[in-house]
Design a protein around this motif. Structure first.
Motif, PDB file in Angstrom:
ATOM      1  N   GLU A 268      -7.157   8.899   1.016  1.00  0.00           N
ATOM      2  CA  GLU A 268      -8.054   8.082   1.824  1.00  0.00           C
ATOM      3  C   GLU A 268      -7.348   7.683   3.119  1.00  0.00           C
TER       4      GLU A 268
ATOM      5  N   LYS B 136      -3.429   7.243   3.517  1.00  0.00           N
ATOM      6  CA  LYS B 136      -2.879   6.737   2.264  1.00  0.00           C
ATOM      7  C   LYS B 136      -2.454   7.901   1.376  1.00  0.00           C
TER       8      LYS B 136
ATOM      9  N   SER C 263      -3.299   8.368  -1.522  1.00  0.00           N
ATOM     10  CA  SER C 263      -4.457   8.783  -2.320  1.00  0.00           C
ATOM     11  C   SER C 263      -5.330   9.801  -1.608  1.00  0.00           C
TER      12      SER C 263
ATOM     13  N   ASP D  44      -7.196   4.406   6.152  1.00  0.00           N
ATOM     14  CA  ASP D  44      -7.605   3.119   6.709  1.00  0.00           C
ATOM     15  C   ASP D  44      -7.882   3.309   8.192  1.00  0.00           C
TER      16      ASP D  44
ATOM     17  N   PRO E 222       4.395   4.087   7.851  1.00  0.00           N
ATOM     18  CA  PRO E 222       3.424   3.097   8.337  1.00  0.00           C
ATOM     19  C   PRO E 222       3.810   2.496   9.686  1.00  0.00           C
TER      20      PRO E 222
ATOM     21  N   THR F  82       0.835  -1.201   0.000  1.00  0.00           N
ATOM     22  CA  THR F  82       0.000   0.000   0.000  1.00  0.00           C
ATOM     23  C   THR F  82       0.869   1.249   0.000  1.00  0.00           C
ATOM     24  N   ASP F  83       0.478   2.241  -0.757  1.00  0.00           N
ATOM     25  CA  ASP F  83       1.207   3.509  -0.824  1.00  0.00           C
ATOM     26  C   ASP F  83       0.677   4.429   0.276  1.00  0.00           C
ATOM     27  N   TRP F  84       1.412   4.515   1.377  1.00  0.00           N
ATOM     28  CA  TRP F  84       0.988   5.294   2.539  1.00  0.00           C
ATOM     29  C   TRP F  84       1.490   6.733   2.450  1.00  0.00           C
TER      30      TRP F  84
END
Length: 293
Positions: A126, A122, A124, A128, A90, A84-86
Motif C-alpha cells: 500500500e 509501505k 504491505s 500513504d 522514510p 509503520t513498516d515502510w
C-alpha cells in the motif's frame, strides 16, 4: 540521497528557515525526537490551526491552542509513523515529497509555505498519500528564526471540489429525535474519503484480563480501547460517525451514557444500543465506524 538546501548561504535568512522547517523538522519527525526541534518554537502566544485538509476556512479548527497541545500531537503522529513498516527509506521519502521555496520575509517576520505532494510506499504494498500544505508564521529572535504559529493540513492544491469542502460528518436540517434520546445524533450525512471500521472492543487489557466490575469502569476502558484502535488508522473520536453498543443489561443504559457522552464531540455519532449476551463477565462491547479525512 543527499538533500540540498535550495537557498544560497548569502541568503542567510531563507537558508536558516529552510534548514529549520525542512531538514531539521523532517529528521526529528522520522526519529520521533522532539528535542531536536524544541528550540525552534516561540512558546508564548503560539497556536496552530488544523485545516482538516479542507479549503473552506469555515471547517478549520483551533486544534492546537498552545505549544503543549501541538507537541503532544506531533509526538503521537511521529510515533505512529515510526512504527509503520515502510518499503523505502522514510526519511528520504519525506524529503522527496516536500517542497518549500516560497518564503516571504518582512523585517523580523516571515510567512513560509511548505508543501507535501507524493506517496510513501509501505512494505504491505500500500501507499500513504501526502497532499497537503502548511502556512508557517515565523519570527526572528536574537538572530534565530523560530515558529510562532501555523495553519496546517490545508489541501494541496487549494480549491478542491465543493464535495471535498463539506464537513466529514453533519446533521441534516430537519433531523429530530424524541426528548428522552441519549447522547447521539438521529441522522448524519457522511462525506467519505476513507472509511475505518474496527471490530468490537471490550474492557480487556493486552494480557486478556477483564478490567472493571461496574458499567462505568468497563465503559471507560472499552471506549479507550476503541480510540487506541482508531489511532492506528489516523482517526480520533471526532471522526466517528457510527457506534454499535451491546449491553448485557439495558438497565445500565443511563449509567453507560454518563461515561459515553464525555468522549465524543458534537455532532455525536449515530448509535444503536441493544441488549446482548457477552462473553465472561463483560458488561459492554462497542464497535465504531469512522471517516478518515
Amino acid at each position: 540521497m543527499k538533500i540540498q538546501n535550495p537557498f544560497p548561504l548569502t541568503d542567510s535568512d531563507r537558508y536558516q528557515i529552510w534548514e529549520m522547517l525542512v531538514m531539521r523538522d523532517i529528521e526529528a519527525f522520522a526519529k520521533a525526537d522532539w528535542s531536536m526541534v524544541a528550540d525552534d518554537f516561540i512558546e508564548e502566544g503560539f497556536m496552530g490551526t488544523d485545516a482538516r485538509r479542507l479549503s473552506n476556512p469555515d471547517s478549520w479548527t483551533l486544534a492546537f491552542p498552545d505549544l503543549q497541545a501541538y507537541r503532544e500531537e506531533w509526538i503521537r503522529q511521529a510515533e505512529i509513523f515510526g512504527q509503520t513498516d515502510w518499503a523505502e527509506n522514510p526519511l528520504e521519502a519525506l524529503h522527496r515529497i516536500t517542497t518549500m521555496r516560497d518564503i516571504e520575509i518582512n523585517g523580523n517576520s516571515a510567512l513560509v509555505r511548505k508543501k507535501f505532494d507524493g506517496k510513501i510506499l509501505k512494505a504491505s504494498g500500500e501507499a500513504d498519500t501526502l497532499s497537503w500544505q502548511t502556512l508557517y508564521r515565523c519570527r526572528k529572535v536574537n538572530g534565530q528564526w523560530k515558529i510562532a504559529g501555523f495553519t496546517g493540513y490545508m489541501p494541496n492544491p487549494m480549491g478542491q471540489s465543493p464535495a471535498a469542502d463539506r464537513p466529514a460528518r453533519a446533521v441534516p436540517a430537519g433531523a429530530s429525535q424524541h426528548k428522552t434520546a441519549g447522547p447521539y445524533s438521529p441522522v448524519l450525512v457522511i462525506n467519505p474519503h476513507q472509511i475505518v471500521v474496527i471490530s468490537g472492543q471490550a474492557a480487556i487489557d493486552p494480557e486478556g484480563n477483564i478490567i472493571g466490575d461496574t458499567i462505568e469502569e468497563q465503559a471507560a476502558y472499552t471506549i479507550e480501547n476503541c480510540l487506541k484502535q482508531l489511532e492506528t488508522a489516523g482517526c480520533s473520536a471526532r471522526d466517528v460517525f457510527k457506534v454499535n453498543v451491546y449491553l448485557t443489561d439495558l438497565a445500565n443504559w443511563p449509567r453507560f451514557n454518563e461515561v459515553y457522552k464525555t468522549y465524543f464531540p458534537d455532532p455525536k455519532p449515530v448509535r444503536t444500543a441493544v441488549q446482548s449476551g457477552l462473553l465472561y463477565t463483560l458488561l459492554v462491547e462497542i464497535e465504531l465506524w469512522a471517516v478518515k479525512k
